[in-house]
Design a protein around this motif. Structure first.
Motif, mmCIF file in Angstrom:
data_model
loop_
_atom_site.group_PDB
_atom_site.id
_atom_site.type_symbol
_atom_site.label_atom_id
_atom_site.label_comp_id
_atom_site.label_asym_id
_atom_site.label_seq_id
_atom_site.Cartn_x
_atom_site.Cartn_y
_atom_site.Cartn_z
ATOM 1 N N ASN A 264 17.207 74.965 21.469
ATOM 2 C CA ASN A 264 16.338 76.136 21.284
ATOM 3 C C ASN A 264 17.134 77.313 20.733
ATOM 4 O OD1 ASN A 264 13.974 74.928 22.111
ATOM 5 N ND2 ASN A 264 14.228 75.530 24.250
ATOM 6 N N VAL A 265 18.319 77.549 21.282
ATOM 7 C CA VAL A 265 19.170 78.647 20.810
ATOM 8 C C VAL A 265 19.471 78.461 19.325
ATOM 9 C CG1 VAL A 265 21.483 79.642 20.966
ATOM 10 C CG2 VAL A 265 20.173 79.214 23.050
ATOM 11 N N ILE A 266 19.850 77.240 18.936
ATOM 12 C CA ILE A 266 20.179 76.958 17.535
ATOM 13 C C ILE A 266 18.952 77.164 16.643
ATOM 14 C CG2 ILE A 266 20.809 75.091 15.943
ATOM 15 C CD1 ILE A 266 22.691 74.104 18.244
ATOM 16 N N ARG A 267 17.780 76.732 17.108
ATOM 17 C CA ARG A 267 16.551 76.923 16.319
ATOM 18 C C ARG A 267 16.251 78.415 16.118
ATOM 19 N NH1 ARG A 267 12.244 75.088 19.503
ATOM 20 N NH2 ARG A 267 11.620 77.223 19.826
ATOM 21 N N PHE A 268 16.400 79.213 17.185
ATOM 22 C CA PHE A 268 16.163 80.655 17.065
ATOM 23 C C PHE A 268 17.122 81.282 16.060
ATOM 24 C CE2 PHE A 268 14.613 80.590 21.736
ATOM 25 C CZ PHE A 268 13.332 80.264 21.336
ATOM 26 N N LEU A 269 18.388 80.888 16.111
ATOM 27 C CA LEU A 269 19.380 81.435 15.183
ATOM 28 C C LEU A 269 19.065 81.023 13.750
ATOM 29 C CD1 LEU A 269 22.616 80.872 17.280
ATOM 30 C CD2 LEU A 269 21.578 83.072 16.732
ATOM 31 N N GLU A 270 18.621 79.795 13.544
ATOM 32 C CA GLU A 270 18.253 79.342 12.197
ATOM 33 C C GLU A 270 17.064 80.117 11.651
ATOM 34 O OE1 GLU A 270 17.699 75.161 12.816
ATOM 35 O OE2 GLU A 270 19.767 74.696 12.236
ATOM 36 N N ASP A 271 16.168 80.539 12.540
ATOM 37 C CA ASP A 271 15.014 81.336 12.120
ATOM 38 C C ASP A 271 15.376 82.785 11.852
ATOM 39 O OD1 ASP A 271 13.393 79.137 12.252
ATOM 40 O OD2 ASP A 271 12.501 79.638 14.186
ATOM 41 N N GLY A 272 16.641 83.154 12.097
ATOM 42 C CA GLY A 272 17.093 84.513 11.806
ATOM 43 C C GLY A 272 16.945 85.467 12.970
ATOM 44 N N ASP A 273 16.688 84.986 14.169
ATOM 45 C CA ASP A 273 16.534 85.848 15.337
ATOM 46 C C ASP A 273 17.836 85.899 16.127
ATOM 47 O OD1 ASP A 273 13.803 86.335 14.858
ATOM 48 O OD2 ASP A 273 13.281 84.420 15.769
ATOM 49 N N LYS A 274 18.043 87.014 16.806
ATOM 50 C CA LYS A 274 19.181 87.119 17.721
ATOM 51 C C LYS A 274 18.786 86.448 19.032
ATOM 52 C CE LYS A 274 21.083 91.400 15.921
ATOM 53 N NZ LYS A 274 21.522 92.746 16.245
ATOM 54 N N VAL A 275 19.788 85.981 19.773
ATOM 55 C CA VAL A 275 19.509 85.293 21.033
ATOM 56 C C VAL A 275 20.326 85.940 22.144
ATOM 57 C CG1 VAL A 275 19.553 83.101 22.276
ATOM 58 C CG2 VAL A 275 19.104 83.119 19.817
ATOM 59 N N GLU B 266 28.605 74.986 20.559
ATOM 60 C CA GLU B 266 27.445 74.223 20.050
ATOM 61 C C GLU B 266 26.767 74.954 18.884
ATOM 62 O OE1 GLU B 266 25.446 71.435 21.446
ATOM 63 O OE2 GLU B 266 27.097 70.856 22.772
ATOM 64 N N ALA B 267 26.689 76.285 18.985
ATOM 65 C CA ALA B 267 25.968 77.079 17.987
ATOM 66 C C ALA B 267 26.898 77.714 16.961
ATOM 67 C CB ALA B 267 25.152 78.156 18.693
ATOM 68 N N ALA B 268 28.153 77.278 16.882
ATOM 69 C CA ALA B 268 29.157 77.919 16.026
ATOM 70 C C ALA B 268 28.783 77.908 14.549
ATOM 71 C CB ALA B 268 30.518 77.264 16.230
ATOM 72 N N GLU B 269 28.130 76.857 14.069
ATOM 73 C CA GLU B 269 27.859 76.796 12.636
ATOM 74 C C GLU B 269 26.658 77.631 12.199
ATOM 75 O OE1 GLU B 269 25.449 72.751 11.801
ATOM 76 O OE2 GLU B 269 27.545 72.481 12.423
ATOM 77 N N VAL B 270 25.787 78.013 13.128
ATOM 78 C CA VAL B 270 24.621 78.823 12.747
ATOM 79 C C VAL B 270 24.673 80.242 13.296
ATOM 80 C CG1 VAL B 270 23.025 76.921 12.392
ATOM 81 C CG2 VAL B 270 23.273 77.897 14.657
ATOM 82 N N GLY B 271 25.501 80.492 14.308
ATOM 83 C CA GLY B 271 25.529 81.819 14.906
ATOM 84 C C GLY B 271 26.924 82.246 15.309
ATOM 85 N N MET B 272 27.041 83.540 15.576
ATOM 86 C CA MET B 272 28.313 84.083 16.030
ATOM 87 C C MET B 272 28.052 85.031 17.195
ATOM 88 S SD MET B 272 28.960 86.589 12.875
ATOM 89 C CE MET B 272 27.831 87.896 12.468
#
Length: 175
Positions: free
Chosen positions: A99-110, A137-143
């Motif tokens: 879910n976190v990765i999906r939110f980040l891919e959609d351009g939202d902050k988590v 886990e989310a390194a490639e889509v978020g920071m």
């Protein structure tokens, strides 16, 4: 527009965008009326004011259409929150990480929150370990925008999408 213009002379621009020159207001109004169009003041702060001969109703319609298109394309960044407990099971962690990765891919902050209950608070390293794992886990889509921090009985970390993200899958398909 038309009789509401107060200047004596105006710099007149024709319907095709060519400059006619500086003309008296009465002549500019006469030219617009002959063509069945309106005289619209486009730059009132200029000396003399710039006026253009155009169909004002059509102009307003085009401007509102451009505004609608611009609003449609803009994406507001929302902050989504995902809550964890320090003793979360592996499958539950994987579901929430997706879910976190999906939110980040959609351009939202988590905002990731780990809630400690009772005596769990004496082991904040469990929460830090969990957040580090999620960060990997989310390194490639978020920071990490805000590092993990203990606030009362909760540990909070904020992840932001990496630059260049926030592009919808539909937009990619159109390109």
């Amino acid at each position: 527009m038309n009789e509401e213009i107060r200047a004596r002379e105006v710099r007149l621009v024709d319907t095709d965008g060519t400059q006619v020159g500086i003309v008296p207001l009465s002549e500019a109004l006469r030219l617009a009326e002959e063509r069945g169009l309106d005289l619209v003041e486009v730059a009132p702060q200029a000396r003399p004011p710039v006026c253009k001969i155009m169909d004002y109703g059509k102009f307003r319609y085009e401007m509102s259409k451009k505004d609608r298109e611009a609003r449609k394309k803009q994406h507001l960044v929302a902050i989504k929150e995902v809550k964890f407990r320090p003793n979360i099971e592996e499958h539950d962690f994987q579901v929430k990480a997706r879910n976190v990765i999906r939110f980040l891919e959609d351009g939202d902050k988590v905002k990731v929150t780990i809630m400690f209950r009772g005596r769990e608070i004496i082991h904040p390293q469990l929460g830090e370990r969990l957040l580090d794992r999620l960060k990997e886990e989310a390194a490639e889509v978020g920071m990490v925008e805000r590092a993990p921090k203990l606030e009362g009985r909760n540990m909070i970390m904020i992840l932001a999408p990496k630059s260049g993200r926030g592009v919808k899958k539909e937009e990619i398909a159109e390109d």
